[in-house]
Design a protein around this motif. Structure first.
Motif, PDB file in Angstrom:
ATOM      1  N   LEU A   9      55.440  47.103  27.544  1.00 23.70           N
ATOM      2  CA  LEU A   9      55.238  46.226  26.382  1.00 23.70           C
ATOM      3  C   LEU A   9      56.369  46.378  25.367  1.00 23.70           C
ATOM      4  CD1 LEU A   9      51.386  46.701  25.894  1.00 23.70           C
ATOM      5  CD2 LEU A   9      52.563  44.742  26.914  1.00 23.70           C
ATOM      6  N   ARG A  10      56.989  47.521  25.329  1.00 21.63           N
ATOM      7  CA  ARG A  10      58.119  47.745  24.430  1.00 21.63           C
ATOM      8  C   ARG A  10      59.286  46.812  24.756  1.00 21.63           C
ATOM      9  NH1 ARG A  10      60.309  52.551  25.905  1.00 21.63           N
ATOM     10  NH2 ARG A  10      58.318  53.615  25.608  1.00 21.63           N
ATOM     11  N   GLN A  11      59.292  46.254  25.956  1.00 20.11           N
ATOM     12  CA  GLN A  11      60.361  45.355  26.403  1.00 20.11           C
ATOM     13  C   GLN A  11      60.025  43.889  26.080  1.00 20.11           C
ATOM     14  OE1 GLN A  11      60.879  46.228  30.619  1.00 20.11           O
ATOM     15  NE2 GLN A  11      60.617  48.412  30.226  1.00 20.11           N
ATOM     16  N   ASN A  12      59.282  43.676  25.009  1.00 16.79           N
ATOM     17  CA  ASN A  12      58.914  42.335  24.530  1.00 16.79           C
ATOM     18  C   ASN A  12      57.997  41.578  25.486  1.00 16.79           C
ATOM     19  OD1 ASN A  12      60.381  42.476  22.056  1.00 16.79           O
ATOM     20  ND2 ASN A  12      62.284  42.073  23.197  1.00 16.79           N
ATOM     21  N   HIS A  13      57.221  42.296  26.263  1.00 15.55           N
ATOM     22  CA  HIS A  13      56.180  41.684  27.083  1.00 15.55           C
ATOM     23  C   HIS A  13      54.852  41.756  26.344  1.00 15.55           C
ATOM     24  CE1 HIS A  13      58.445  41.034  30.806  1.00 15.55           C
ATOM     25  NE2 HIS A  13      59.042  42.188  30.571  1.00 15.55           N
ATOM     26  N   ARG A  14      53.887  40.971  26.815  1.00 12.50           N
ATOM     27  CA  ARG A  14      52.524  41.021  26.306  1.00 12.50           C
ATOM     28  C   ARG A  14      51.573  41.247  27.481  1.00 12.50           C
ATOM     29  NH1 ARG A  14      52.173  39.133  20.991  1.00 12.50           N
ATOM     30  NH2 ARG A  14      49.897  39.074  21.172  1.00 12.50           N
ATOM     31  N   ALA A  15      50.458  41.922  27.203  1.00  9.43           N
ATOM     32  CA  ALA A  15      49.412  42.129  28.205  1.00  9.43           C
ATOM     33  C   ALA A  15      48.295  41.120  27.939  1.00  9.43           C
ATOM     34  CB  ALA A  15      48.876  43.549  28.114  1.00  9.43           C
ATOM     35  N   TYR A  16      47.982  40.297  28.947  1.00  8.73           N
ATOM     36  CA  TYR A  16      46.997  39.227  28.801  1.00  8.73           C
ATOM     37  C   TYR A  16      45.680  39.636  29.459  1.00  8.73           C
ATOM     38  CZ  TYR A  16      50.744  36.172  27.211  1.00  8.73           C
ATOM     39  OH  TYR A  16      51.777  35.608  26.495  1.00  8.73           O
ATOM     40  N   LEU A  17      44.608  39.473  28.702  1.00  6.81           N
ATOM     41  CA  LEU A  17      43.289  39.864  29.178  1.00  6.81           C
ATOM     42  C   LEU A  17      42.575  38.692  29.842  1.00  6.81           C
ATOM     43  CD1 LEU A  17      40.755  41.709  29.305  1.00  6.81           C
ATOM     44  CD2 LEU A  17      40.232  40.958  26.984  1.00  6.81           C
ATOM     45  N   LEU A  18      42.067  38.916  31.034  1.00  3.03           N
ATOM     46  CA  LEU A  18      41.103  38.024  31.671  1.00  3.03           C
ATOM     47  C   LEU A  18      39.725  38.610  31.366  1.00  3.03           C
ATOM     48  CD1 LEU A  18      40.373  35.669  33.557  1.00  3.03           C
ATOM     49  CD2 LEU A  18      40.755  37.199  35.492  1.00  3.03           C
ATOM     50  N   PRO A  19      38.968  38.016  30.436  1.00  5.01           N
ATOM     51  CA  PRO A  19      37.759  38.658  29.913  1.00  5.01           C
ATOM     52  C   PRO A  19      36.550  38.518  30.833  1.00  5.01           C
ATOM     53  CG  PRO A  19      38.096  36.577  28.803  1.00  5.01           C
ATOM     54  CD  PRO A  19      39.271  36.748  29.739  1.00  5.01           C
ATOM     55  N   GLU A  20      36.707  38.990  32.035  1.00  3.96           N
ATOM     56  CA  GLU A  20      35.631  38.975  33.023  1.00  3.96           C
ATOM     57  C   GLU A  20      35.624  40.330  33.709  1.00  3.96           C
ATOM     58  OE1 GLU A  20      34.205  36.384  36.950  1.00  3.96           O
ATOM     59  OE2 GLU A  20      35.876  35.690  35.714  1.00  3.96           O
ATOM     60  N   ALA A  21      34.472  40.964  33.802  1.00  2.97           N
ATOM     61  CA  ALA A  21      34.368  42.294  34.413  1.00  2.97           C
ATOM     62  C   ALA A  21      34.470  42.159  35.934  1.00  2.97           C
ATOM     63  CB  ALA A  21      33.059  42.963  34.021  1.00  2.97           C
ATOM     64  N   LEU A  22      35.649  42.476  36.455  1.00  2.00           N
ATOM     65  CA  LEU A  22      35.921  42.329  37.886  1.00  2.00           C
ATOM     66  C   LEU A  22      36.150  43.676  38.571  1.00  2.00           C
ATOM     67  CD1 LEU A  22      38.347  39.266  37.669  1.00  2.00           C
ATOM     68  CD2 LEU A  22      35.916  39.245  38.295  1.00  2.00           C
ATOM     69  N   THR A  23      36.050  44.749  37.809  1.00  2.00           N
ATOM     70  CA  THR A  23      36.272  46.104  38.318  1.00  2.00           C
ATOM     71  C   THR A  23      35.124  46.999  37.882  1.00  2.00           C
ATOM     72  OG1 THR A  23      38.680  45.871  38.270  1.00  2.00           O
ATOM     73  CG2 THR A  23      37.819  48.112  38.237  1.00  2.00           C
ATOM     74  N   SER A  24      34.712  47.893  38.770  1.00  2.00           N
ATOM     75  CA  SER A  24      33.713  48.909  38.440  1.00  2.00           C
ATOM     76  C   SER A  24      34.415  50.252  38.319  1.00  2.00           C
ATOM     77  CB  SER A  24      32.634  48.981  39.528  1.00  2.00           C
ATOM     78  OG  SER A  24      31.920  47.763  39.593  1.00  2.00           O
ATOM     79  N   TYR A  25      34.317  50.833  37.136  1.00  2.00           N
ATOM     80  CA  TYR A  25      35.002  52.078  36.814  1.00  2.00           C
ATOM     81  C   TYR A  25      33.981  53.198  36.809  1.00  2.00           C
ATOM     82  CZ  TYR A  25      37.688  55.460  34.022  1.00  2.00           C
ATOM     83  OH  TYR A  25      38.332  56.582  33.566  1.00  2.00           O
ATOM     84  N   ARG A  26      34.215  54.199  37.658  1.00  2.00           N
ATOM     85  CA  ARG A  26      33.248  55.277  37.836  1.00  2.00           C
ATOM     86  C   ARG A  26      33.551  56.439  36.887  1.00  2.00           C
ATOM     87  NH1 ARG A  26      30.360  55.995  42.757  1.00  2.00           N
ATOM     88  NH2 ARG A  26      31.958  54.756  43.820  1.00  2.00           N
TER      89      ARG A  26
END
Length: 249
Positions: free
Chosen positions: A186-203
């Motif tokens: 992100l320091r390289q002038n990129h942005r992180a875009y969120l897809l607001p749907e729970a598609l992963t299960s984190y244990r």
């Protein structure tokens, strides 16, 4: 279908590894390679991986020469990746079957280079904790946003467009290396875009080093000061945001 390189570190993961693989195998986006680097497991992890690789040509396994941590294991896989996209999934997490299809489509349709999704929490036995992370966000985040931890960016939810970044490798720290990588990108002038749907299960695994709150806070401070080289005042400001959000979450 673009090729997706899926990056996984493993260490004594025999209890959950097949569930992770089955969630990858069930993806409706079928053009993928799974690059797993084992970090000198002492259980049956390598035997399970070898059996999987024999029956699925898309699975490529390697091992570290000595126990070195998840950052080294992930980097070992990253240098072997051939995909148009890089995805991450840890060896105890699971994806919904449409995770890659939806996320790659989201990135292709919107010209996005860095995306992540919301995720749900499970206990060690795989039972829902009835908690979704980042599900109510609907935004993109820059470097300053992530210094303040305005989103979580779960490692197992991230997909990167490989050609958009000169170099993708995790800083060589024992914990928090994923967060340090997001900051570096992100320091390289990129942005992180969120897809607001729970598609992963984190244990949530009880003996995971990432679950110790004191160590997590210490790691956060060290990333600000030693890796990002923020001033003391800026570090204190960002750490205050981090602490408040950690309590509220």
């Amino acid at each position: 279908m673009p090729l997706v390189s899926i990056i996984t570190p493993s260490y004594n993961s025999s209890k959950f590894l097949l569930q992770t693989y089955n969630s990858i195998k069930s993806q409706t986006h079928e053009n993928w390679e799974w690059l797993v680097t084992d970090d000198c497991s002492t259980d049956s992890t390598m035997e399970i991986l070898q059996e999987i690789a024999i029956n699925d040509f898309r699975v490529r396994i390697a091992s570290n020469s000595k126990n070195s941590g998840a950052a080294v294991a992930r980097n070992n896989s990253l240098v072997r990746a051939k995909g148009d996209f890089i995805a991450f999934v840890d060896s105890d997490d699971m994806w919904d079957c449409d995770k890659l299809r939806k996320q790659i489509s989201f990135m292709e349709n919107c010209g996005i280079n860095f995306s992540f999704t919301a995720f749900r929490l499970l206990n060690e036995n795989g039972h829902s904790l009835n908690k979704n992370i980042d599900i109510n966000n609907n935004d993109s985040f820059d470097y300053n946003d992530m210094l303040r931890k305005k989103a979580t960016i779960g490692c197992s939810t991230v997909v990167l467009r490989r050609c958009a970044f000169e170099e993708i490798s995790m800083p060589l720290i024992r914990t928090g290396q994923d967060y340090a990588l997001w900051l570096k990108l992100l320091r390289q002038n990129h942005r992180a875009y969120l897809l607001p749907e729970a598609l992963t299960s984190y244990r949530i695994v009880s003996n995971s080093i990432s679950r110790n709150k004191f160590k997590k806070a210490k790691r956060q401070w060290e990333i600000y000061r030693k890796i990002e080289r923020l001033s003391l005042l800026r570090s204190l400001e960002c750490f205050a945001y981090y602490s408040i959000r950690a309590v509220l979450r």
